[in-house]
Design an enzyme around this catalytic site. Structure first.
Site, mmCIF file in Angstrom:
data_model
loop_
_atom_site.group_PDB
_atom_site.id
_atom_site.type_symbol
_atom_site.label_atom_id
_atom_site.label_comp_id
_atom_site.label_asym_id
_atom_site.label_seq_id
_atom_site.Cartn_x
_atom_site.Cartn_y
_atom_site.Cartn_z
ATOM 1 N N PRO A 85 -5.485 3.052 2.652
ATOM 2 C CA PRO A 85 -6.844 3.541 2.836
ATOM 3 C C PRO A 85 -7.627 3.642 1.525
ATOM 4 C CG PRO A 85 -5.278 4.896 4.015
ATOM 5 C CD PRO A 85 -4.495 4.037 3.085
ATOM 6 N N GLU A 86 -8.822 3.142 1.578
ATOM 7 C CA GLU A 86 -9.768 3.289 0.487
ATOM 8 C C GLU A 86 -10.784 4.342 0.944
ATOM 9 O OE1 GLU A 86 -11.126 -0.622 -0.823
ATOM 10 O OE2 GLU A 86 -9.377 -1.546 0.096
ATOM 11 N N HIS A 110 9.500 6.992 10.436
ATOM 12 C CA HIS A 110 8.561 6.986 9.318
ATOM 13 C C HIS A 110 7.712 8.245 9.247
ATOM 14 C CE1 HIS A 110 9.833 2.956 8.570
ATOM 15 N NE2 HIS A 110 9.391 2.527 9.737
ATOM 16 N N ARG A 127 -17.115 -1.186 -21.954
ATOM 17 C CA ARG A 127 -15.840 -1.598 -21.387
ATOM 18 C C ARG A 127 -15.693 -3.105 -21.504
ATOM 19 N NH1 ARG A 127 -11.931 1.912 -19.275
ATOM 20 N NH2 ARG A 127 -12.870 3.963 -19.069
#
Length: 281
Positions: free
Chosen positions: A2-3, A93, A155
């Site tokens: 999941p993001e 699980h 950066r």
DNA sequence: CAGGTAGCCTGTTAGC
DNA sequence: TGCTAACAGGCTACCT
């Protein structure tokens, strides 16, 4: 797994069910998930506490307990947090079960066992974030275009790698990095230094719109992801490039190609996302 | 320092 | 059909 959009969806599905409930008991079947404190104390600290709030920072789901403690859950690749009935079977699980005072349960399920949990005092959360070097949340209203650009200034390296770096902005993973770069018309291997201010503006806009649309679509389920009620997301049908190698670009129709950069798959339309600067094309 | 790889794990899938 | 290798959304440590 999941993001940001997926964690946000887990949050919104769990919130109405968990808020105000008390954790009567916790059963741990796999201790390695618990990073702090020691599993013994983890269980002891949780038992009897009420869930007083839910939150999110990047990919961390946050449960506030008694207004004093915070449980930070990271689902990594395959973690699931699902509200369950007592008769919901526990499979091999399911690594943690929270028993709630209304008789229901909250199950932590994780096929690949990469997920983590950290329990702390609320006051310790700021230190936790700085220790993990977490940047601002990608959907934080305070993260303006100017602040976003500033974080990338000075950066170096490929833009895709930096989008995945949680210390610059937190919440973006491989799926949405690919989608955001496609929408911004930026090639993943372009270096930050080569990007003009207009590119960074496009990137910011693409980041916001892609993530907002993915939240509205309740996240992306390619394989394992489900929300707090066990339901898959629907945004996978709206992905423009991710996982679509060989399919036509939704914009220009040219075939989408797959590259390997930074050890991760990048999906690109070579026409829409040129490797050279816009002005040089 | 930028870039690559291995490792943490298990299951699915592509290819032979 | 059966076997093997590559791969999967995250993140870190370590190497060149």
């Amino acid at each position: 797994m999941p993001e940001l959009p997926e964690v946000q969806t887990v949050l919104t599905t769990l919130q109405p069910r968990l808020l105000g409930l008390r954790i009567e008991r916790v059963e741990v079947f796999l201790e390695k998930i618990i990073k702090s404190p020691h599993p013994r104390e983890f269980v002891a600290w949780l038992q009897g506490r009420s869930i007083t709030g839910l939150g999110r920072r990047g990919k961390y789901l946050l449960l506030e307990l008694d207004g004093t403690h915070l449980l930070a859950v990271h689902l990594r690749m395959t973690g699931r947090l699902v509200y369950s009935n007592p008769d919901t079977p526990r499979d091999k699980h399911t690594h943690l079960v929270f028993y709630l005072n209304n008789g229901d349960e909250l199950h932590y399920h994780d096929l690949r066992k990469f997920g983590t949990m950290n329990l702390m005092l609320i006051d310790e959360f700021a230190a936790f974030c700085s220790q993990k070097d977490l940047g601002p949340d990608a959907l934080d209203p305070d993260l303006t275009k100017e602040l976003f650009e500033k974080r990338f200034q000075g950066r170096r390296g490929q833009i895709k790698k930096l989008l995945l770096n949680q210390s610059l902005v937190t919440g973006i993973g491989n799926i949405y990095a690919n989608e955001i770069l496609w929408r911004a018309r930026i090639h993943p291997e372009r270096t930050v230094q080569s990007l003009a201010s207009v590119d960074m503006e496009e990137l910011y806009r693409a980041m916001r719109s892609v993530l907002q649309e993915a939240v509205a679509g309740r996240g992306t389920t390619l394989r394992d992801y489900v929300d707090g009620e066990g339901n898959p997301g629907s945004f996978q049908s709206q992905l423009a490039v991710h996982g679509r190698e060989g399919e036509p670009c939704p914009e220009c129709g040219k075939e989408i190609i797959r590259l390997k950069t930074g050890g991760r798959s990048a999906f690109v339309c070579a026409d829409c996302q040129p490797q050279t600067k816009r002005s040089e094309v």
